[in-house]
Design a protein around this motif. Structure first.
Motif, PDB file in Angstrom:
ATOM      1  N   LEU A 177       0.807  -1.311  -0.215  1.00 22.48           N
ATOM      2  CA  LEU A 177       0.109  -0.063   0.012  1.00 22.48           C
ATOM      3  C   LEU A 177       0.769   1.238   0.123  1.00 22.48           C
ATOM      4  CD1 LEU A 177      -3.046  -0.859   2.372  1.00 22.48           C
ATOM      5  CD2 LEU A 177      -2.938  -0.563   0.050  1.00 22.48           C
ATOM      6  N   SER A 178       1.782   1.101   0.717  1.00 23.36           N
ATOM      7  CA  SER A 178       2.908   2.416   0.802  1.00 23.36           C
ATOM      8  C   SER A 178       3.461   2.716  -0.514  1.00 23.36           C
ATOM      9  CB  SER A 178       4.101   2.106   1.754  1.00 23.36           C
ATOM     10  OG  SER A 178       3.650   1.955   3.120  1.00 23.36           O
ATOM     11  N   GLY A 179       3.727   1.512  -1.315  1.00 22.22           N
ATOM     12  CA  GLY A 179       4.294   1.664  -2.763  1.00 22.22           C
ATOM     13  C   GLY A 179       3.047   2.117  -3.632  1.00 22.22           C
ATOM     14  N   HIS A 204       0.300   6.629  -7.496  1.00 25.42           N
ATOM     15  CA  HIS A 204      -0.867   7.445  -7.724  1.00 25.42           C
ATOM     16  C   HIS A 204      -0.414   9.106  -7.779  1.00 25.42           C
ATOM     17  CE1 HIS A 204      -5.079   8.610  -7.519  1.00 25.42           C
ATOM     18  NE2 HIS A 204      -4.830   9.415  -6.714  1.00 25.42           N
ATOM     19  N   ASP A 205       0.472   9.391  -7.159  1.00 27.32           N
ATOM     20  CA  ASP A 205       0.885  10.631  -7.391  1.00 27.32           C
ATOM     21  C   ASP A 205       1.633  10.915  -8.704  1.00 27.32           C
ATOM     22  OD1 ASP A 205       0.409  11.593  -4.730  1.00 27.32           O
ATOM     23  OD2 ASP A 205       2.457  11.154  -3.992  1.00 27.32           O
ATOM     24  N   VAL A 211      -1.130  11.393 -11.129  1.00 26.67           N
ATOM     25  CA  VAL A 211      -1.910  12.778 -11.013  1.00 26.67           C
ATOM     26  C   VAL A 211      -0.972  13.835 -11.693  1.00 26.67           C
ATOM     27  CG1 VAL A 211      -2.578  14.449  -9.625  1.00 26.67           C
ATOM     28  CG2 VAL A 211      -3.381  12.104  -9.257  1.00 26.67           C
ATOM     29  N   ARG A 212       0.230  13.588 -11.404  1.00 30.96           N
ATOM     30  CA  ARG A 212       1.176  14.571 -12.050  1.00 30.96           C
ATOM     31  C   ARG A 212       1.150  14.601 -13.654  1.00 30.96           C
ATOM     32  NH1 ARG A 212       6.194  13.387  -9.607  1.00 30.96           N
ATOM     33  NH2 ARG A 212       5.048  12.472  -7.980  1.00 30.96           N
ATOM     34  N   ASN A 213       1.150  13.526 -14.169  1.00 29.96           N
ATOM     35  CA  ASN A 213       1.344  13.277 -15.680  1.00 29.96           C
ATOM     36  C   ASN A 213      -0.173  13.282 -16.165  1.00 29.96           C
ATOM     37  OD1 ASN A 213       3.836  13.201 -15.587  1.00 29.96           O
ATOM     38  ND2 ASN A 213       4.032  11.199 -14.920  1.00 29.96           N
TER      39      ASN A 213
END
Length: 168
Positions: free
Chosen positions: A155-157, A162-163, A166-168
């Motif tokens: 989950l930490s990975g 996800h970031d 969202v950025r791309n």
């Protein structure tokens, strides 16, 4: 603004209302219901008519939001109408007065928020599917302590992935 004398069937529009509807001002600012109807999409007319009838019957304020199509450019705009009927000494409606406000910017902002909320909803469902797949894959490993640790690591990975999305 508008002022519709029901007994004389005379409709007066302010110069600004002619401008909003994309029409040249008429002599003495006299308009007609046909001028107004020519600007309103046919699908919006029944709701407006029902609201006008309700306001008259209940002696309440007329409030409506609908589209118009400007006569000069063909552009669709959103307007909000406020009005009220005035009654004669016998209690019969004699005038219908009110104003229109251009609310196109607000409607466009609302549509954008709705679009973004749908997008967030879609992405959230996708993310939950990924979490569910991770949980199933990790649960197959057996030992509850190992499962919990590996599930947390996986989950930490997911957050940096996800970031990146969202950025791309």
């Amino acid at each position: 603004s508008w002022d519709y004398d029901l007994t004389a069937a005379r409709l007066i529009w302010s110069p600004r209302l002619f401008q909003l509807f994309g029409m040249p001002s008429a002599a003495g600012d006299v308009a007609s219901v046909d001028h107004w109807r020519a600007c309103v999409p046919a699908t919006d007319l029944p709701g407006i008519t029902a609201e006008a009838e309700r306001a008259c019957e209940q002696r309440d304020y007329f409030r409506v939001e609908h589209r118009i199509v400007r006569q000069d450019t063909g552009e669709t705009r959103w307007v909000r109408g406020f009005g009220q009927y005035l009654y004669d000494s016998l209690g019969q409606p004699s005038r219908f007065v009110g104003l229109y406000q251009d609310i196109t910017d607000r409607k466009q902002a609302e549509e954008k928020v709705i679009y973004l909320m749908r997008e967030v909803n879609h992405r959230s469902k996708n993310l939950l599917s990924v979490v569910q797949a991770i949980a199933r894959q990790t649960a197959a490993e057996g030992d509850p302590r190992v499962v919990a640790e590996r599930f947390g690591d996986r989950l930490s990975g997911l957050a940096p992935s996800h970031d990146l999305l969202v950025r791309n």
